[in-house]
Design a protein around this motif. Structure first.
Motif, PDB file in Angstrom:
ATOM      1  N   VAL A 180      16.266   5.569   3.359  1.00  0.00           N
ATOM      2  CA  VAL A 180      16.108   5.980   4.762  1.00  0.00           C
ATOM      3  C   VAL A 180      15.181   7.185   4.839  1.00  0.00           C
ATOM      4  O   VAL A 180      14.296   7.252   5.699  1.00  0.00           O
ATOM      5  N   GLY A 181      15.355   8.130   3.939  1.00  0.00           N
ATOM      6  CA  GLY A 181      14.476   9.291   3.911  1.00  0.00           C
ATOM      7  C   GLY A 181      13.038   8.913   3.620  1.00  0.00           C
ATOM      8  O   GLY A 181      12.104   9.427   4.248  1.00  0.00           O
ATOM      9  N   SER A 182      12.849   8.008   2.700  1.00  0.00           N
ATOM     10  CA  SER A 182      11.509   7.559   2.342  1.00  0.00           C
ATOM     11  C   SER A 182      10.827   6.842   3.501  1.00  0.00           C
ATOM     12  O   SER A 182       9.666   7.116   3.833  1.00  0.00           O
ATOM     13  N   ILE A 183      11.549   5.950   4.150  1.00  0.00           N
ATOM     14  CA  ILE A 183      10.987   5.211   5.287  1.00  0.00           C
ATOM     15  C   ILE A 183      10.777   6.151   6.466  1.00  0.00           C
ATOM     16  O   ILE A 183       9.780   6.040   7.191  1.00  0.00           O
ATOM     17  N   GLY A 184      11.690   7.076   6.674  1.00  0.00           N
ATOM     18  CA  GLY A 184      11.511   8.056   7.744  1.00  0.00           C
ATOM     19  C   GLY A 184      10.240   8.868   7.563  1.00  0.00           C
ATOM     20  O   GLY A 184       9.513   9.137   8.524  1.00  0.00           O
ATOM     21  N   GLU A 185       9.959   9.246   6.319  1.00  0.00           N
ATOM     22  CA  GLU A 185       8.729   9.989   6.044  1.00  0.00           C
ATOM     23  C   GLU A 185       7.495   9.138   6.325  1.00  0.00           C
ATOM     24  O   GLU A 185       6.518   9.616   6.912  1.00  0.00           O
ATOM     25  N   VAL A 245       2.733   7.817   9.603  1.00  0.00           N
ATOM     26  CA  VAL A 245       1.863   6.863  10.291  1.00  0.00           C
ATOM     27  C   VAL A 245       1.717   7.205  11.768  1.00  0.00           C
ATOM     28  O   VAL A 245       0.707   6.873  12.377  1.00  0.00           O
ATOM     29  N   TYR A 246       2.699   7.877  12.326  1.00  0.00           N
ATOM     30  CA  TYR A 246       2.595   8.279  13.727  1.00  0.00           C
ATOM     31  C   TYR A 246       1.881   9.619  13.912  1.00  0.00           C
ATOM     32  O   TYR A 246       1.180   9.814  14.896  1.00  0.00           O
ATOM     33  N   ASN A 247       2.078  10.549  12.982  1.00  0.00           N
ATOM     34  CA  ASN A 247       1.548  11.901  13.155  1.00  0.00           C
ATOM     35  C   ASN A 247       0.449  12.282  12.170  1.00  0.00           C
ATOM     36  O   ASN A 247      -0.287  13.227  12.426  1.00  0.00           O
ATOM     37  N   GLY A 248       0.382  11.607  11.053  1.00  0.00           N
ATOM     38  CA  GLY A 248      -0.585  11.993  10.030  1.00  0.00           C
ATOM     39  C   GLY A 248      -0.176  13.293   9.360  1.00  0.00           C
ATOM     40  O   GLY A 248       0.919  13.801   9.560  1.00  0.00           O
ATOM     41  N   ASN A 274       0.813  -1.214   0.000  1.00  0.00           N
ATOM     42  CA  ASN A 274       0.000   0.000   0.000  1.00  0.00           C
ATOM     43  C   ASN A 274       0.851   1.271   0.000  1.00  0.00           C
ATOM     44  O   ASN A 274       0.337   2.346  -0.280  1.00  0.00           O
ATOM     45  N   LEU A 275       2.124   1.147   0.314  1.00  0.00           N
ATOM     46  CA  LEU A 275       2.999   2.314   0.454  1.00  0.00           C
ATOM     47  C   LEU A 275       4.192   2.181  -0.498  1.00  0.00           C
ATOM     48  O   LEU A 275       4.977   1.235  -0.404  1.00  0.00           O
TER      49      LEU A 275
END
Length: 178
Positions: free
Chosen positions: A102-107, A112-115, A50-51
């Motif tokens: 890393v940047g992509s996963i960090g985003e 998912v935590y903050n919306g 999905n991502l």
């Protein structure tokens, strides 16, 4: 002269060790990402497909594991060819790909935590807690693998650039231009 030989062997051991460390880290990221899914009665199923950032992670993890395996094997093969430039270029490319990942996963972890209220995305971790927990682990493992490739890129750069003479001194350049 013996000291130089010992330094070369130490670098070779560090290089091979880091490449061997990257293989299980990348495979673990790959496996954790591919098996990371969670169902929710209200919102449905959330999985890596999905991502797009997680699809990118799967690709980069496979590339980094495969390259690390090939590189560690070929680094111990004598007279295959002059591998310093090949390792330098490949290590740089993989390190940069891993930075982007890393940047992509960090985003993704941030979202998912903050919306994102501007586009009316709500946070997802209250509904998909297990998915988010595994996503954190994936990010940490991938970041460690990136750090290994960062050091590998420095080692391969050192190997390549120590084989060449330094550029002309500025006085010699001035003499040639006048």
């Amino acid at each position: 002269m013996m000291i130089l030989g010992e330094n070369v062997n130490t670098l070779k051991v560090i290089d091979s060790s880091l490449r061997l460390i990257v293989i299980p880290l990348s495979i673990a990221c790959l496996w954790l990402t591919l098996t990371n899914h969670q169902d929710n009665d209200i919102y449905g199923r959330l999985e890596f497909s999905n991502l797009k950032g997680l699809k990118f992670l799967v690709s980069i993890s496979a590339i980094s594991a495969g390259y690390a395996l090939i590189a560690v094997i070929s680094s111990w093969v004598k007279n295959l060819m002059s591998k310093a430039w090949i390792f330098f270029v490949c290590d740089q490319v993989v390190a940069y790909l891993m930075v982007a990942c890393v940047g992509s996963i960090g985003e993704i972890v941030y979202l998912v935590y903050n919306g994102n209220q501007k586009v009316t995305w709500s946070e997802a971790c209250s509904s998909y807690g297990r998915f988010c927990g595994r996503l954190n682990l994936i990010l940490v493992l991938h970041f460690i693998a990136f750090l290994c490739f960062f050091v590998l890129s420095l080692i391969s750069a050192f190997r390549v650039f120590t084989r060449f003479e330094p550029p002309l001194a500025s006085k010699e350049v001035e003499d040639e231009t006048t």
